[in-house]
Design a protein around this motif. Structure first.
Motif, PDB file in Angstrom:
ATOM      1  N   ASN A 126       0.819  -1.223   0.000  1.00 22.90           N
ATOM      2  CA  ASN A 126       0.000   0.000   0.000  1.00 22.90           C
ATOM      3  C   ASN A 126       0.852   1.271   0.000  1.00 22.90           C
ATOM      4  O   ASN A 126       0.321   2.377   0.058  1.00 22.90           O
ATOM      5  CB  ASN A 126      -0.959   0.018   1.197  1.00 22.90           C
ATOM      6  N   GLY A 127       2.165   1.112  -0.055  1.00 22.16           N
ATOM      7  CA  GLY A 127       3.043   2.268  -0.124  1.00 22.16           C
ATOM      8  C   GLY A 127       3.549   2.774   1.206  1.00 22.16           C
ATOM      9  O   GLY A 127       4.393   3.680   1.246  1.00 22.16           O
ATOM     10  N   LYS A 128       3.068   2.197   2.303  1.00 24.01           N
ATOM     11  CA  LYS A 128       3.498   2.654   3.629  1.00 24.01           C
ATOM     12  C   LYS A 128       4.890   2.117   3.926  1.00 24.01           C
ATOM     13  O   LYS A 128       5.183   0.928   3.743  1.00 24.01           O
ATOM     14  CB  LYS A 128       2.507   2.182   4.693  1.00 24.01           C
ATOM     15  N   VAL A 129       5.751   2.987   4.428  1.00 25.30           N
ATOM     16  CA  VAL A 129       7.144   2.625   4.677  1.00 25.30           C
ATOM     17  C   VAL A 129       7.251   1.694   5.883  1.00 25.30           C
ATOM     18  O   VAL A 129       6.550   1.868   6.890  1.00 25.30           O
ATOM     19  CB  VAL A 129       7.994   3.890   4.919  1.00 25.30           C
ATOM     20  N   TYR A 130       8.131   0.698   5.793  1.00 28.12           N
ATOM     21  CA  TYR A 130       8.387  -0.206   6.916  1.00 28.12           C
ATOM     22  C   TYR A 130       9.042   0.558   8.063  1.00 28.12           C
ATOM     23  O   TYR A 130       9.630   1.630   7.872  1.00 28.12           O
ATOM     24  CB  TYR A 130       9.307  -1.351   6.484  1.00 28.12           C
ATOM     25  N   ASN A 131       8.979  -0.021   9.259  1.00 27.29           N
ATOM     26  CA  ASN A 131       9.597   0.639  10.405  1.00 27.29           C
ATOM     27  C   ASN A 131      11.122   0.623  10.279  1.00 27.29           C
ATOM     28  O   ASN A 131      11.701  -0.059   9.429  1.00 27.29           O
ATOM     29  CB  ASN A 131       9.113   0.047  11.731  1.00 27.29           C
ATOM     30  N   SER A 132      11.788   1.384  11.131  1.00 20.39           N
ATOM     31  CA  SER A 132      13.227   1.609  10.995  1.00 20.39           C
ATOM     32  C   SER A 132      14.041   0.317  11.106  1.00 20.39           C
ATOM     33  O   SER A 132      15.073   0.161  10.436  1.00 20.39           O
ATOM     34  CB  SER A 132      13.704   2.614  12.038  1.00 20.39           C
ATOM     35  N   LYS A 133      13.593  -0.613  11.941  1.00 18.43           N
ATOM     36  CA  LYS A 133      14.361  -1.855  12.103  1.00 18.43           C
ATOM     37  C   LYS A 133      14.227  -2.762  10.888  1.00 18.43           C
ATOM     38  O   LYS A 133      15.180  -3.453  10.519  1.00 18.43           O
ATOM     39  CB  LYS A 133      13.930  -2.570  13.385  1.00 18.43           C
ATOM     40  N   VAL A 134      13.063  -2.761  10.256  1.00 13.37           N
ATOM     41  CA  VAL A 134      12.905  -3.535   9.016  1.00 13.37           C
ATOM     42  C   VAL A 134      13.718  -2.894   7.905  1.00 13.37           C
ATOM     43  O   VAL A 134      14.352  -3.592   7.100  1.00 13.37           O
ATOM     44  CB  VAL A 134      11.413  -3.650   8.636  1.00 13.37           C
ATOM     45  N   LEU A 135      13.737  -1.566   7.859  1.00 14.92           N
ATOM     46  CA  LEU A 135      14.566  -0.874   6.862  1.00 14.92           C
ATOM     47  C   LEU A 135      16.036  -1.214   7.067  1.00 14.92           C
ATOM     48  O   LEU A 135      16.793  -1.372   6.095  1.00 14.92           O
ATOM     49  CB  LEU A 135      14.345   0.638   6.949  1.00 14.92           C
ATOM     50  N   LYS A 136      16.452  -1.344   8.324  1.00  9.44           N
ATOM     51  CA  LYS A 136      17.834  -1.721   8.607  1.00  9.44           C
ATOM     52  C   LYS A 136      18.107  -3.147   8.136  1.00  9.44           C
ATOM     53  O   LYS A 136      19.171  -3.447   7.593  1.00  9.44           O
ATOM     54  CB  LYS A 136      18.119  -1.597  10.104  1.00  9.44           C
ATOM     55  N   LEU A 137      17.128  -4.043   8.325  1.00 10.95           N
ATOM     56  CA  LEU A 137      17.251  -5.410   7.826  1.00 10.95           C
ATOM     57  C   LEU A 137      17.416  -5.400   6.313  1.00 10.95           C
ATOM     58  O   LEU A 137      18.291  -6.088   5.762  1.00 10.95           O
ATOM     59  CB  LEU A 137      16.010  -6.214   8.220  1.00 10.95           C
ATOM     60  N   ILE A 138      16.588  -4.625   5.614  1.00  8.32           N
ATOM     61  CA  ILE A 138      16.667  -4.547   4.157  1.00  8.32           C
ATOM     62  C   ILE A 138      18.046  -4.046   3.730  1.00  8.32           C
ATOM     63  O   ILE A 138      18.647  -4.568   2.786  1.00  8.32           O
ATOM     64  CB  ILE A 138      15.551  -3.631   3.611  1.00  8.32           C
ATOM     65  N   SER A 139      18.557  -3.051   4.451  1.00  2.51           N
ATOM     66  CA  SER A 139      19.881  -2.512   4.149  1.00  2.51           C
ATOM     67  C   SER A 139      20.958  -3.575   4.326  1.00  2.51           C
ATOM     68  O   SER A 139      21.869  -3.704   3.498  1.00  2.51           O
ATOM     69  CB  SER A 139      20.167  -1.312   5.051  1.00  2.51           C
ATOM     70  N   LYS A 140      20.853  -4.360   5.395  1.00  4.14           N
ATOM     71  CA  LYS A 140      21.831  -5.429   5.637  1.00  4.14           C
ATOM     72  C   LYS A 140      21.818  -6.444   4.496  1.00  4.14           C
ATOM     73  O   LYS A 140      22.871  -6.880   4.017  1.00  4.14           O
ATOM     74  CB  LYS A 140      21.519  -6.143   6.950  1.00  4.14           C
ATOM     75  N   ILE A 141      20.609  -6.823   4.071  1.00  6.31           N
ATOM     76  CA  ILE A 141      20.487  -7.824   3.002  1.00  6.31           C
ATOM     77  C   ILE A 141      21.106  -7.308   1.710  1.00  6.31           C
ATOM     78  O   ILE A 141      21.837  -8.023   1.018  1.00  6.31           O
ATOM     79  CB  ILE A 141      19.008  -8.215   2.797  1.00  6.31           C
ATOM     80  N   THR A 142      20.829  -6.057   1.377  1.00  9.30           N
ATOM     81  CA  THR A 142      21.339  -5.501   0.115  1.00  9.30           C
ATOM     82  C   THR A 142      22.860  -5.359   0.127  1.00  9.30           C
ATOM     83  O   THR A 142      23.490  -5.310  -0.933  1.00  9.30           O
ATOM     84  CB  THR A 142      20.708  -4.127  -0.183  1.00  9.30           C
ATOM     85  N   GLU A 143      23.461  -5.310   1.330  1.00  9.92           N
ATOM     86  CA  GLU A 143      24.911  -5.139   1.428  1.00  9.92           C
ATOM     87  C   GLU A 143      25.672  -6.465   1.500  1.00  9.92           C
ATOM     88  O   GLU A 143      26.908  -6.466   1.536  1.00  9.92           O
ATOM     89  CB  GLU A 143      25.245  -4.272   2.645  1.00  9.92           C
ATOM     90  N   ILE A 144      24.947  -7.577   1.519  1.00  6.86           N
ATOM     91  CA  ILE A 144      25.619  -8.877   1.525  1.00  6.86           C
ATOM     92  C   ILE A 144      26.101  -9.171   0.110  1.00  6.86           C
ATOM     93  O   ILE A 144      25.284  -9.292  -0.815  1.00  6.86           O
ATOM     94  CB  ILE A 144      24.670  -9.990   2.010  1.00  6.86           C
ATOM     95  N   PRO A 145      27.407  -9.292  -0.112  1.00 10.25           N
ATOM     96  CA  PRO A 145      27.929  -9.412  -1.484  1.00 10.25           C
ATOM     97  C   PRO A 145      27.506 -10.692  -2.208  1.00 10.25           C
ATOM     98  O   PRO A 145      27.322 -10.686  -3.416  1.00 10.25           O
ATOM     99  CB  PRO A 145      29.457  -9.364  -1.292  1.00 10.25           C
ATOM    100  N   ASP A 146      27.353 -11.790  -1.469  1.00  5.91           N
ATOM    101  CA  ASP A 146      26.993 -13.058  -2.112  1.00  5.91           C
ATOM    102  C   ASP A 146      25.586 -13.485  -1.714  1.00  5.91           C
ATOM    103  O   ASP A 146      25.325 -14.662  -1.473  1.00  5.91           O
ATOM    104  CB  ASP A 146      27.997 -14.152  -1.770  1.00  5.91           C
ATOM    105  N   ILE A 147      24.662 -12.540  -1.673  1.00  3.66           N
ATOM    106  CA  ILE A 147      23.308 -12.806  -1.185  1.00  3.66           C
ATOM    107  C   ILE A 147      22.611 -13.902  -1.991  1.00  3.66           C
ATOM    108  O   ILE A 147      21.760 -14.625  -1.457  1.00  3.66           O
ATOM    109  CB  ILE A 147      22.451 -11.510  -1.200  1.00  3.66           C
ATOM    110  N   ALA A 148      22.976 -14.086  -3.246  1.00  4.37           N
ATOM    111  CA  ALA A 148      22.334 -15.114  -4.072  1.00  4.37           C
ATOM    112  C   ALA A 148      22.581 -16.513  -3.522  1.00  4.37           C
ATOM    113  O   ALA A 148      21.830 -17.450  -3.813  1.00  4.37           O
ATOM    114  CB  ALA A 148      22.826 -15.017  -5.508  1.00  4.37           C
ATOM    115  N   ARG A 149      23.619 -16.665  -2.713  1.00  2.49           N
ATOM    116  CA  ARG A 149      23.950 -17.978  -2.140  1.00  2.49           C
ATOM    117  C   ARG A 149      23.231 -18.206  -0.810  1.00  2.49           C
ATOM    118  O   ARG A 149      23.321 -19.302  -0.246  1.00  2.49           O
ATOM    119  CB  ARG A 149      25.465 -18.078  -1.949  1.00  2.49           C
ATOM    120  N   PHE A 150      22.549 -17.221  -0.311  1.00  2.00           N
ATOM    121  CA  PHE A 150      21.851 -17.351   0.969  1.00  2.00           C
ATOM    122  C   PHE A 150      20.474 -17.985   0.781  1.00  2.00           C
ATOM    123  O   PHE A 150      19.822 -17.802  -0.244  1.00  2.00           O
ATOM    124  CB  PHE A 150      21.686 -15.977   1.633  1.00  2.00           C
ATOM    125  N   LYS A 151      20.075 -18.729   1.788  1.00  2.00           N
ATOM    126  CA  LYS A 151      18.727 -19.301   1.810  1.00  2.00           C
ATOM    127  C   LYS A 151      17.947 -18.675   2.962  1.00  2.00           C
ATOM    128  O   LYS A 151      18.522 -18.157   3.918  1.00  2.00           O
ATOM    129  CB  LYS A 151      18.804 -20.818   1.972  1.00  2.00           C
TER     130      LYS A 151
END
Length: 211
Positions: A126-151
């Motif tokens: 619906n376009g509503k922004v996630y809370n700050s801790k979820v945004l931090k989680l998203i940031s962590k995931i995007t910064e993992i260099p080999d994320i394609a190998r994660f399950k």
């Protein structure tokens, strides 16, 4: 003392580990509603403490995302060694009868925005922004260099009763699911705490992302 009351005592010890400036964890004992909310969040802390060896409040606090606009994710853990990300959905019940019998609703599992979060999207549909801790989680995931190998794996701290594992996988975007019903909570979370058998080897480095 019942197993449930032992669980409550453990949760109260955990929430009191929070520094005084974390007011959420220190409600008035007479305010049952806020006390239940604090225990509910401490329940996630308990899982992180026993299963992932995050022994202090400061180690755990950023991994607890429970709250408004959490995308259905109440907590998580990133296991760098084993290349796995755990997403936690938790339903704490404020009395023994409900804790041991009440089941999580299907729609609560469907509300887990795992695909959106792992794809790096910052908002609900619906376009509503996630809370700050979820945004931090998203940031962590995007910064993992080999994320394609994660399950990904889903942890459900709740009773699902008659829902088979295949159906649970469908409700959680096809990811593997571990259910911790009330019996498993007593056996694998409460019992290790009261016997002191949950402690990890202090000489083994625990590698996790917490930046």
């Amino acid at each position: 003392m019942t197993k449930y009351n032992t669980l409550l005592n453990i949760l109260d010890v955990i929430r009191k580990e929070a520094p005084e400036n974390h007011k959420f964890y220190h409600p008035l004992e007479s305010n049952q509603i806020d006390l239940d909310k604090a225990r509910s969040r401490a329940f996630i802390h308990l899982f992180l403490k026993v299963k992932f060896g995050l022994l202090t409040f400061d180690e755990r606090k950023d991994f607890v995302t429970d709250g408004t606009d959490d995308g259905g994710i109440d907590g998580y853990f990133i296991d760098i060694d084993n290349k796995k990300i755990y997403f936690i959905q938790s339903k704490f019940r404020s009395n023994q009868g409900n804790f041991e019998s009440k089941e999580i609703k299907y729609e609560e599992l469907l509300n887990m925005d795992i695909d959106r979060i792992t794809e790096g999207k910052n908002t609900h549909e619906n376009g509503k922004v996630y809370n700050s801790k979820v945004l931090k989680l998203i940031s962590k995931i995007t910064e993992i260099p080999d994320i394609a190998r994660f399950k990904y794996e889903i942890i459900i701290l709740a009773n699902t009763k008659d829902v088979g594992n295949n159906k649970l996988k469908k409700l959680t975007d096809g990811n593997p699911v571990q259910e911790y019903n009330f019996e498993k909570v007593y056996n694998e979370l409460v019992f290790p705490v009261i016997t002191g058998t949950y402690c990890f080897d202090p000489y083994k480095p625990r590698v996790f992302l917490n930046f």
